[in-house]
Write a protein that holds these residues in place. Structure first.
Motif, short mmCIF file in Angstrom:
data_model
loop_
_atom_site.label_atom_id
_atom_site.label_comp_id
_atom_site.label_asym_id
_atom_site.label_seq_id
_atom_site.Cartn_x
_atom_site.Cartn_y
_atom_site.Cartn_z
N ALA A 47 0.83 -1.18 0.00
CA ALA A 47 0.00 0.00 0.00
C ALA A 47 0.88 1.24 0.00
CB ALA A 47 -0.92 0.00 1.21
N HIS A 48 0.66 2.12 -0.94
CA HIS A 48 1.37 3.39 -1.09
C HIS A 48 2.87 3.20 -1.26
CE1 HIS A 48 -2.46 4.77 0.27
NE2 HIS A 48 -2.27 4.29 1.48
N HIS A 120 2.54 5.01 -12.23
CA HIS A 120 2.47 3.77 -11.46
C HIS A 120 2.11 2.62 -12.40
CE1 HIS A 120 -1.87 4.30 -11.80
NE2 HIS A 120 -1.71 5.52 -11.35
N LEU A 121 1.99 1.42 -11.85
CA LEU A 121 1.65 0.25 -12.65
C LEU A 121 0.17 -0.14 -12.47
CD1 LEU A 121 4.85 -1.92 -12.08
CD2 LEU A 121 4.33 -0.36 -13.94
N ARG A 144 -5.89 5.18 -4.72
CA ARG A 144 -4.51 4.94 -5.16
C ARG A 144 -4.31 3.46 -5.43
NH1 ARG A 144 -2.97 8.89 -0.66
NH2 ARG A 144 -3.33 7.04 0.58
N PRO A 145 -3.56 3.13 -6.47
CA PRO A 145 -3.36 1.72 -6.82
C PRO A 145 -2.45 1.01 -5.83
CG PRO A 145 -1.96 3.09 -8.18
CD PRO A 145 -2.82 4.03 -7.38
N LEU A 146 -2.75 -0.27 -5.58
CA LEU A 146 -1.87 -1.11 -4.77
C LEU A 146 -0.87 -1.74 -5.73
CD1 LEU A 146 -4.34 -2.73 -2.24
CD2 LEU A 146 -2.97 -0.68 -2.00
N ALA A 147 0.08 -0.91 -6.11
CA ALA A 147 1.10 -1.27 -7.10
C ALA A 147 2.27 -0.31 -6.91
CB ALA A 147 0.55 -1.14 -8.52
N VAL A 162 9.28 -4.20 -8.85
CA VAL A 162 7.89 -3.75 -8.97
C VAL A 162 6.93 -4.82 -8.46
CG1 VAL A 162 8.37 -2.22 -10.94
CG2 VAL A 162 7.72 -4.60 -11.35
N PHE A 163 5.71 -4.37 -8.16
CA PHE A 163 4.65 -5.29 -7.77
C PHE A 163 3.30 -4.70 -8.15
CE2 PHE A 163 4.38 -2.25 -4.47
CZ PHE A 163 3.08 -2.30 -4.01
N MET A 164 2.31 -5.56 -8.25
CA MET A 164 0.93 -5.18 -8.49
C MET A 164 0.06 -6.16 -7.71
SD MET A 164 2.02 -5.09 -12.36
CE MET A 164 3.45 -5.92 -11.71
N GLN A 165 -1.00 -5.67 -7.08
CA GLN A 165 -1.86 -6.55 -6.29
C GLN A 165 -3.27 -6.53 -6.88
OE1 GLN A 165 -2.72 -5.69 -2.06
NE2 GLN A 165 -1.71 -7.65 -1.72
N PHE A 166 -3.82 -7.74 -7.06
CA PHE A 166 -5.12 -7.93 -7.69
C PHE A 166 -6.06 -8.71 -6.77
CE2 PHE A 166 -1.77 -7.94 -10.87
CZ PHE A 166 -2.24 -7.08 -11.84
N PRO A 167 -7.38 -8.61 -7.01
CA PRO A 167 -8.28 -9.54 -6.33
C PRO A 167 -7.96 -10.95 -6.82
CG PRO A 167 -9.51 -7.84 -7.52
CD PRO A 167 -8.08 -7.70 -7.90
N SER A 168 -8.14 -11.92 -5.98
CA SER A 168 -7.79 -13.29 -6.36
C SER A 168 -8.91 -13.93 -7.19
CB SER A 168 -7.55 -14.13 -5.12
OG SER A 168 -7.23 -15.45 -5.48
N PRO A 169 -8.55 -14.55 -8.31
CA PRO A 169 -9.52 -15.38 -9.03
C PRO A 169 -9.88 -16.58 -8.16
CG PRO A 169 -7.61 -14.88 -10.42
CD PRO A 169 -7.27 -14.47 -9.02
N PRO A 170 -10.89 -17.36 -8.54
CA PRO A 170 -11.24 -18.56 -7.76
C PRO A 170 -10.02 -19.46 -7.59
CG PRO A 170 -12.85 -18.18 -9.50
CD PRO A 170 -11.75 -17.19 -9.71
N ALA A 171 -10.00 -20.23 -6.51
CA ALA A 171 -8.86 -21.12 -6.21
C ALA A 171 -8.60 -22.11 -7.33
CB ALA A 171 -9.11 -21.85 -4.89
#
Length: 192
Positions: A47-48, A120-121, A144-147, A162-171
């Motif tokens: 975050a940030h 940002h990414l 703000r993006p979590l990236a 670098v990094f980018m954070q996404f919601p998780s697709p189904p398991a």
């Protein structure tokens, strides 16, 4: 005389309540110094974060290499699903060109809200073909993006974790397509 005792007891009780309230307030506003019983409030990964504070990627493992404009190369090292319902993609950007790269504004995507947070990414996406869904970079409560943020000019030969954070697709979804503007897409595997 009983009225005086009652008044004194009320004042003493009020003083105790006020003191307890101040003590709890001080604990709530203070920092955790490792004291038992005080838990730190978790912060979403990255975050940030700026390039200097981005989580370190495991550079020994490569899950994809994307070659972009003007010698920019994005090497993806991991796409990890965590228990909180997120997928964090980490890697390294490298300017393999001979000139400084200053066109990182394209990486934030076309959304109007994303334009106001610098370079940002945040324009990255994951596509789950099986479920027919596209996952965008997560945002904090202020949009703000979590990236990785704060990307400016990347000098020739410079690398940037670098990094980018996404919601998780189904398991059940482990294979997704990663996209970032100005780079070709790549199929990557989610672990964890």
């Amino acid at each position: 005389m009983s009225m005086r005792r009652t008044a004194k007891r009320r004042k003493a009780a009020a003083a105790i309540v006020i003191a307890a309230g101040l003590a709890f307030g001080a604990v709530g506003c203070g920092h955790d110094s490792g004291s038992p019983g005080l838990a730190k409030k978790p912060k979403p990964p990255g975050a940030h974060s700026s390039p200097a504070t981005a989580p370190a990627a495991d550079s020994t493992k490569v899950i994809a290499v994307l070659k972009g404009k003007k010698g920019m190369v994005l090497t993806l090292n991991s796409a990890v699903r965590d228990a909180g319902g997120f997928v964090t993609v980490q890697g390294v950007l490298k300017n393999t060109g001979a000139e400084p790269f200053s066109e990182s504004s394209a990486w934030r995507g076309d959304e109007t809200e994303m334009q106001q947070h610098g370079n940002h990414l945040g324009g990255a996406t994951l596509i789950d073909a099986k479920e027919r869904k596209r996952y965008y970079v997560l945002r904090d409560t202020e949009g703000r993006p979590l990236a990785t943020t704060g990307i400016r000019i990347i000098k020739a030969g410079e690398t940037l974790p670098v990094f980018m954070q996404f919601p998780s697709p189904p398991a059940s979804t482990t294979d997704v397509e990663f996209q970032l503007p100005t780079f070709p897409s790549a199929n990557i595997e989610i672990t964890g």
